[in-house]
Design a protein around this motif. Sequence first.
Motif, PDB file in Angstrom:
ATOM      1  N   GLU A  22      27.294  -1.763  59.702  1.00 57.11           N
ATOM      2  CA  GLU A  22      27.852  -1.540  60.739  1.00 57.11           C
ATOM      3  C   GLU A  22      28.031  -3.459  61.257  1.00 57.11           C
ATOM      4  O   GLU A  22      29.156  -3.176  61.411  1.00 57.11           O
ATOM      5  CB  GLU A  22      26.472  -1.000  62.150  1.00 57.11           C
ATOM      6  CG  GLU A  22      27.485  -1.281  63.267  1.00 57.11           C
ATOM      7  CD  GLU A  22      26.821  -0.044  63.986  1.00 57.11           C
ATOM      8  OE1 GLU A  22      27.223   0.140  65.195  1.00 57.11           O
ATOM      9  OE2 GLU A  22      25.378   0.655  64.314  1.00 57.11           O
ATOM     10  N   HIS A  29      31.661  -4.665  62.324  1.00 61.92           N
ATOM     11  CA  HIS A  29      31.958  -5.661  63.713  1.00 61.92           C
ATOM     12  C   HIS A  29      33.054  -6.635  63.128  1.00 61.92           C
ATOM     13  O   HIS A  29      32.821  -7.150  63.895  1.00 61.92           O
ATOM     14  CB  HIS A  29      30.522  -5.091  64.369  1.00 61.92           C
ATOM     15  CG  HIS A  29      30.662  -3.995  64.998  1.00 61.92           C
ATOM     16  ND1 HIS A  29      31.329  -3.209  65.668  1.00 61.92           N
ATOM     17  CD2 HIS A  29      30.071  -3.119  64.720  1.00 61.92           C
ATOM     18  CE1 HIS A  29      31.099  -1.990  66.507  1.00 61.92           C
ATOM     19  NE2 HIS A  29      29.861  -2.223  65.824  1.00 61.92           N
ATOM     20  N   ASP A  69      28.271   6.580  66.042  1.00 54.06           N
ATOM     21  CA  ASP A  69      27.706   5.453  66.689  1.00 54.06           C
ATOM     22  C   ASP A  69      28.492   4.398  66.430  1.00 54.06           C
ATOM     23  O   ASP A  69      28.706   3.569  67.379  1.00 54.06           O
ATOM     24  CB  ASP A  69      26.480   5.785  66.556  1.00 54.06           C
ATOM     25  CG  ASP A  69      25.208   6.835  66.776  1.00 54.06           C
ATOM     26  OD1 ASP A  69      26.144   7.330  67.684  1.00 54.06           O
ATOM     27  OD2 ASP A  69      24.332   7.148  66.229  1.00 54.06           O
ATOM     28  N   ILE A  70      28.992   4.436  65.162  1.00 47.76           N
ATOM     29  CA  ILE A  70      29.639   3.226  64.705  1.00 47.76           C
ATOM     30  C   ILE A  70      31.135   3.191  65.779  1.00 47.76           C
ATOM     31  O   ILE A  70      31.799   2.149  66.232  1.00 47.76           O
ATOM     32  CB  ILE A  70      29.961   2.868  63.512  1.00 47.76           C
ATOM     33  CG1 ILE A  70      28.866   2.718  62.592  1.00 47.76           C
ATOM     34  CG2 ILE A  70      30.522   1.677  63.002  1.00 47.76           C
ATOM     35  CD1 ILE A  70      28.271   2.954  61.000  1.00 47.76           C
ATOM     36  N   GLY A  81      31.697   4.566  67.898  1.00 52.36           N
ATOM     37  CA  GLY A  81      31.750   4.477  69.331  1.00 52.36           C
ATOM     38  C   GLY A  81      31.492   3.089  70.095  1.00 52.36           C
ATOM     39  O   GLY A  81      32.286   2.122  71.384  1.00 52.36           O
ATOM     40  N   ARG A  82      31.288   2.681  69.694  1.00 52.89           N
ATOM     41  CA  ARG A  82      30.584   0.880  69.617  1.00 52.89           C
ATOM     42  C   ARG A  82      31.603   0.412  69.414  1.00 52.89           C
ATOM     43  O   ARG A  82      32.194  -1.006  70.259  1.00 52.89           O
ATOM     44  CB  ARG A  82      29.196   0.250  69.300  1.00 52.89           C
ATOM     45  CG  ARG A  82      28.099   0.874  69.500  1.00 52.89           C
ATOM     46  CD  ARG A  82      26.506   0.211  69.076  1.00 52.89           C
ATOM     47  NE  ARG A  82      26.269   0.421  67.126  1.00 52.89           N
ATOM     48  CZ  ARG A  82      25.893   2.362  67.372  1.00 52.89           C
ATOM     49  NH1 ARG A  82      25.007   2.454  68.760  1.00 52.89           N
ATOM     50  NH2 ARG A  82      24.918   2.883  66.174  1.00 52.89           N
ATOM     51  N   ASN A 128      34.559   0.714  69.625  1.00 55.58           N
ATOM     52  CA  ASN A 128      35.360   0.815  70.713  1.00 55.58           C
ATOM     53  C   ASN A 128      35.329   0.499  71.619  1.00 55.58           C
ATOM     54  O   ASN A 128      36.386  -0.126  73.039  1.00 55.58           O
ATOM     55  CB  ASN A 128      35.787   2.787  70.545  1.00 55.58           C
ATOM     56  CG  ASN A 128      36.548   3.658  70.007  1.00 55.58           C
ATOM     57  OD1 ASN A 128      37.123   2.694  68.648  1.00 55.58           O
ATOM     58  ND2 ASN A 128      36.575   4.895  69.738  1.00 55.58           N
ATOM     59  N   GLN A 129      34.470   0.487  71.819  1.00 60.75           N
ATOM     60  CA  GLN A 129      33.775  -0.257  73.614  1.00 60.75           C
ATOM     61  C   GLN A 129      34.163  -1.390  73.361  1.00 60.75           C
ATOM     62  O   GLN A 129      34.675  -2.650  73.784  1.00 60.75           O
ATOM     63  CB  GLN A 129      32.302   0.109  73.885  1.00 60.75           C
ATOM     64  CG  GLN A 129      32.172   1.668  74.097  1.00 60.75           C
ATOM     65  CD  GLN A 129      30.562   1.785  74.348  1.00 60.75           C
ATOM     66  OE1 GLN A 129      29.518   0.846  74.944  1.00 60.75           O
ATOM     67  NE2 GLN A 129      29.722   2.609  73.508  1.00 60.75           N
ATOM     68  N   ARG A 130      33.530  -2.451  72.331  1.00 62.07           N
ATOM     69  CA  ARG A 130      34.389  -3.496  72.241  1.00 62.07           C
ATOM     70  C   ARG A 130      35.668  -3.962  72.342  1.00 62.07           C
ATOM     71  O   ARG A 130      35.963  -5.070  72.777  1.00 62.07           O
ATOM     72  CB  ARG A 130      33.522  -3.941  70.888  1.00 62.07           C
ATOM     73  CG  ARG A 130      31.829  -4.139  70.570  1.00 62.07           C
ATOM     74  CD  ARG A 130      31.603  -4.286  68.666  1.00 62.07           C
ATOM     75  NE  ARG A 130      31.894  -5.951  68.516  1.00 62.07           N
ATOM     76  CZ  ARG A 130      31.378  -6.510  68.090  1.00 62.07           C
ATOM     77  NH1 ARG A 130      30.174  -6.192  67.340  1.00 62.07           N
ATOM     78  NH2 ARG A 130      31.710  -7.684  68.122  1.00 62.07           N
ATOM     79  N   GLN A 187      36.512  -3.259  76.315  1.00 60.47           N
ATOM     80  CA  GLN A 187      36.018  -4.777  76.694  1.00 60.47           C
ATOM     81  C   GLN A 187      36.947  -5.718  76.938  1.00 60.47           C
ATOM     82  O   GLN A 187      37.389  -6.374  77.943  1.00 60.47           O
ATOM     83  CB  GLN A 187      34.504  -4.987  76.549  1.00 60.47           C
ATOM     84  CG  GLN A 187      34.089  -5.423  77.200  1.00 60.47           C
ATOM     85  CD  GLN A 187      32.402  -6.577  76.361  1.00 60.47           C
ATOM     86  OE1 GLN A 187      32.720  -6.014  75.283  1.00 60.47           O
ATOM     87  NE2 GLN A 187      32.023  -7.138  77.517  1.00 60.47           N
TER      88      GLN A 187
END
Length: 181
Positions: free
Chosen positions: A109, A113, A153-154, A156-157, A159-161, A164
């Motif tokens: 992950e 990222h 989970d990966i 989703g995180r 996509n959130q970044r 934002q």
Amino acid sequence: MILVTGGARSGKSAHVEGLVARQYSQVLYIATSTLTDDEMAARIARHRAQRPAHWRTLEAYRDLGPLILAQVQPGEAVILECITTLLANLLYDESGGADPDTLDFAPLEAFLHQQIDGLIDACQQSGVPVYIVTNELGMSITPENRLARHFVDIAGRANQRLAQVAEEVWLVVSGIGVKIK
């Protein structure tokens, strides 16, 4: 950067292509899919057929930040289709196709990222509009297997970044786009 998200087969591609085509004649289309079987070949062919022939297409999923900065031309918009496929391809590459039950997902992950961070930096530096398509995976049941749970989970995180820092975020449901940011 404009993020377009939604479920599988929700109409995200058509929505983003419509947004871009109304405003830009020159487009760099970055396709992250890889040809793995006949079904994927048919999907890729459908996507190619639905977009204008004069749009430039690059097929890539690794190190897209430097690619965007090197390839984008003034006055051109960029469509990146799609983050979920990019993440899946990178996860497979970095894991070497190992048994998911043996994987340590933390370093995987972290690498994914870094790729997303490089993409975000390039979008902010490029000076052109970059439209990014992604799948919203978190609106369903929790997957039964370990790999799928970690992937949700990966993604989703990631996509959130992206959401934002995006100037706009669109959610597409049943072919209808709703601007949520």
